[in-house]
Design an enzyme around this catalytic site. Structure first.
Site, PDB file in Angstrom:
ATOM      1  N   CYS A 188      38.759  12.542  77.790  1.00  0.00           N
ATOM      2  CA  CYS A 188      39.135  13.944  77.550  1.00  0.00           C
ATOM      3  C   CYS A 188      38.244  14.630  76.520  1.00  0.00           C
ATOM      4  CB  CYS A 188      40.596  14.027  77.120  1.00  0.00           C
ATOM      5  SG  CYS A 188      41.705  13.372  78.360  1.00  0.00           S
TER       6      CYS A 188
ATOM      7  N   HIS B 141      41.246  21.295  74.964  1.00  0.00           N
ATOM      8  CA  HIS B 141      41.332  20.431  76.144  1.00  0.00           C
ATOM      9  C   HIS B 141      42.738  20.585  76.721  1.00  0.00           C
ATOM     10  CE1 HIS B 141      41.858  17.092  78.729  1.00  0.00           C
ATOM     11  NE2 HIS B 141      42.616  16.421  77.889  1.00  0.00           N
TER      12      HIS B 141
ATOM     13  N   ASN C 159      45.656  18.348  84.073  1.00  0.00           N
ATOM     14  CA  ASN C 159      44.687  17.839  83.094  1.00  0.00           C
ATOM     15  C   ASN C 159      43.493  17.293  83.873  1.00  0.00           C
ATOM     16  OD1 ASN C 159      43.231  16.163  81.351  1.00  0.00           O
ATOM     17  ND2 ASN C 159      45.034  15.448  80.243  1.00  0.00           N
TER      18      ASN C 159
HETATM   19  C1  COA Z   1      53.764  12.041  79.706  1.00  0.00           C
HETATM   20  C2  COA Z   1      54.832  12.887  79.075  1.00  0.00           C
HETATM   21  C3  COA Z   1      54.887  14.227  79.795  1.00  0.00           C
HETATM   22  C4  COA Z   1      56.157  12.181  79.292  1.00  0.00           C
HETATM   23  O1  COA Z   1      57.190  12.921  78.686  1.00  0.00           O
HETATM   24  P1  COA Z   1      58.287  12.183  77.809  1.00  0.00           P
HETATM   25  O2  COA Z   1      59.254  13.184  77.381  1.00  0.00           O
HETATM   26  O3  COA Z   1      57.537  11.409  76.771  1.00  0.00           O
HETATM   27  O4  COA Z   1      58.949  11.269  78.883  1.00  0.00           O
HETATM   28  P2  COA Z   1      59.155   9.685  78.872  1.00  0.00           P
HETATM   29  O5  COA Z   1      57.873   9.006  79.202  1.00  0.00           O
HETATM   30  O6  COA Z   1      59.863   9.296  77.618  1.00  0.00           O
HETATM   31  O7  COA Z   1      60.132   9.529  80.068  1.00  0.00           O
HETATM   32  C5  COA Z   1      61.421  10.129  80.071  1.00  0.00           C
HETATM   33  C6  COA Z   1      62.089   9.815  81.382  1.00  0.00           C
HETATM   34  O8  COA Z   1      61.447  10.550  82.438  1.00  0.00           O
HETATM   35  C7  COA Z   1      61.029   9.662  83.463  1.00  0.00           C
HETATM   36  N1  COA Z   1      59.805  10.178  84.064  1.00  0.00           N
HETATM   37  C8  COA Z   1      58.519   9.866  83.756  1.00  0.00           C
HETATM   38  N2  COA Z   1      57.695  10.560  84.529  1.00  0.00           N
HETATM   39  C9  COA Z   1      58.463  11.337  85.322  1.00  0.00           C
HETATM   40  C10 COA Z   1      58.183  12.271  86.335  1.00  0.00           C
HETATM   41  N3  COA Z   1      56.912  12.602  86.691  1.00  0.00           N
HETATM   42  N4  COA Z   1      59.204  12.893  86.943  1.00  0.00           N
HETATM   43  C11 COA Z   1      60.475  12.623  86.608  1.00  0.00           C
HETATM   44  N5  COA Z   1      60.807  11.722  85.666  1.00  0.00           N
HETATM   45  C12 COA Z   1      59.808  11.094  85.031  1.00  0.00           C
HETATM   46  C13 COA Z   1      60.844   8.331  82.770  1.00  0.00           C
HETATM   47  O9  COA Z   1      60.929   7.276  83.696  1.00  0.00           O
HETATM   48  C14 COA Z   1      61.975   8.341  81.781  1.00  0.00           C
HETATM   49  O10 COA Z   1      63.157   7.986  82.445  1.00  0.00           O
HETATM   50  P3  COA Z   1      64.294   7.109  81.702  1.00  0.00           P
HETATM   51  O11 COA Z   1      64.710   7.935  80.518  1.00  0.00           O
HETATM   52  O12 COA Z   1      65.323   6.963  82.746  1.00  0.00           O
HETATM   53  O13 COA Z   1      63.599   5.846  81.326  1.00  0.00           O
HETATM   54  C15 COA Z   1      54.628  13.123  77.575  1.00  0.00           C
HETATM   55  O14 COA Z   1      54.814  11.916  76.857  1.00  0.00           O
HETATM   56  C16 COA Z   1      53.284  13.652  77.280  1.00  0.00           C
HETATM   57  O15 COA Z   1      52.969  14.746  77.674  1.00  0.00           O
HETATM   58  N6  COA Z   1      52.443  12.902  76.558  1.00  0.00           N
HETATM   59  C17 COA Z   1      51.116  13.297  76.258  1.00  0.00           C
HETATM   60  C18 COA Z   1      50.313  13.086  77.477  1.00  0.00           C
HETATM   61  C19 COA Z   1      48.964  13.675  77.370  1.00  0.00           C
HETATM   62  O16 COA Z   1      48.782  14.717  76.841  1.00  0.00           O
HETATM   63  N7  COA Z   1      48.002  12.980  77.935  1.00  0.00           N
HETATM   64  C20 COA Z   1      46.699  13.400  78.007  1.00  0.00           C
HETATM   65  C21 COA Z   1      46.029  13.122  76.711  1.00  0.00           C
HETATM   66  S1  COA Z   1      44.410  13.542  76.876  1.00  0.00           S
END
Ligand code: COA
Length: 336
Positions: free
Chosen positions: A115, A263, A293
């Protein structure tokens, strides 16, 4: 010593729009979850057989950037190509761009900073131009994520976020050192390398011969892994730090920012940064809603769109900032 300035920008995204509802047909997800967590409404995916690859998309973006720069392809002195999704394991796409654009035998460098790849790329270009070694450097960020993602419910935490596309910039010599790229700031913290990674095929933890021998359909090391919450927490800290570092290096305050192009990792991250630096909606450019992204391509695509929409004007202070796998992060402070 010279400065370098961006004299041409271009981007290319595949026509195929994939909405959140489209994804919900192939995995257990839904529009509300994706929009609430990431801000993404849709992204572009290359359609198999259309011929688009990371390189061809990069070439399409580069042709636009070169044309807008008003130079000939043979005026390009050096190519920098940033991607985490190269056409081949080796050689990297830099040389394929040199071939496909039909440029004379200039150097071609591949950047592996995910990224942060585009910010690293323009930093490299900037150094070559500053010293006078090269006059015009083509910097490309391009990604074809879609066909390397786990498009099942198992992969939903990652696969809903990433999209395909490419952006490119031509950097050129600027004699006035108060204009153009004022400074770049790069960092890494390899301690967290595996928190956002694709382990296989590599020559480290998952050797290619073992993968072939195992032929295991449950092997997840082929797919990107992301510890989402850990990445999020680090991203908001590092984005803030590296923007501040760049401003301070130029004795500028956040109020001096005319346009921040972060980004496009996650709209929530951009909104956090916007709030922290007390920037208005007009001072931050986001297009993750439309493209997801696109990793190394996200900043050049966003920068091009911001410029095309007249949101970046001559004399503006433009700040680029990125954070991602590695972890790596960086910023560029630009007087347009
Ligand atoms: C990835 C991201 C959106 C996930 O959001 P979150 O609030 O952390 O969600 P979690 O990973 O804790 O998951 C919460 C629940 O949603 C579920 N879940 C994960 N992806 C899902 C999807 N696409 N659709 C529906 N549910 C989903 C998980 O399984 C989890 O279920 P559970 O509570 O039953 O175990 C978030 O962590 C994020 O944006 N992180 C930064 C990512 C990023 O910017 N990456 C690029 C960096 S360059």
């Amino acid at each position: 010593m010279y400065n370098s300035k961006i004299i041409g920008l271009g981007y290319y995204v595949p026509d195929n729009v994939v909405t959140n509802d489209d994804l919900s047909k192939v995995m257990d997800t839904n529009d509300a979850w994706i929009q609430e967590r990431t801000g993404i409404k849709e992204r572009r995916h290359v359609v198999k057989g259309d011929g688009d690859t990371t390189t061809t998309m990069g070439v399409k973006a580069a042709k636009i950037a070169i044309e807008r720069a008003g130079i000939d392809k043979d005026d390009i002195d050096f190519i920098v190509f940033a991607t985490l999704s190269p056409d081949y394991y080796f050689p990297g796409p830099g040389v394929l761009v040199q071939r496909d654009l039909g440029i004379k035998t200039v150097g071609a460098l591949d950047v592996r900073n995910q990224c942060s790849g585009f910010v690293y790329g323009i930093s490299v270009a900037d150094q070559y131009i500053k010293t006078g070694m090269y006059k015009n450097v083509l910097v490309i960020g391009s990604e074809l994520h879609s066909h390397g993602l786990d498009m099942t419910t198992r992969g939903r935490g990652v696969s809903v976020i990433f999209g395909d596309g490419a952006g490119a910039a031509v950097l050129s010599r600027e004699e006035d050192t108060t204009k153009g790229i004022l400074s770049t700031h790069l960092h890494s913290e390899g301690q967290h390398a595996e928190e956002l990674s694709l382990i296989a095929p590599g020559m480290g933890k998952r050797w290619v011969n073992d993968i072939i021998a195992d032929n295991d359909p449950n092997d997840e090391s082929y797919f990107p892994y992301m510890n989402g919450q850990f990445v999020f927490k680090n991203a908001v800290v590092r984005f803030s730090e590296v923007i501040m570092e760049g401003l301070e290096a130029n004795k500028l305050a956040p109020t001096a920012i005319d346009m921040l192009v972060p980004h496009q990792a996650n709209l929530r991250i951009s909104q956090f940064i916007q709030k922290k630096f007390q920037l208005s909606d007009d001072q931050v450019f986001n297009n993750i809603m439309n493209y997801g992204n696109t990793t190394a391509a996200s900043i050049p695509i966003a920068l091009t769109e911001a410029w095309e929409q007249g949101k970046i004007k001559k004399g503006d202070l433009v700040v680029l900032a990125a954070f991602g796998s590695g972890f790596t992060w960086g910023s560029a402070i630009i007087r347009w």
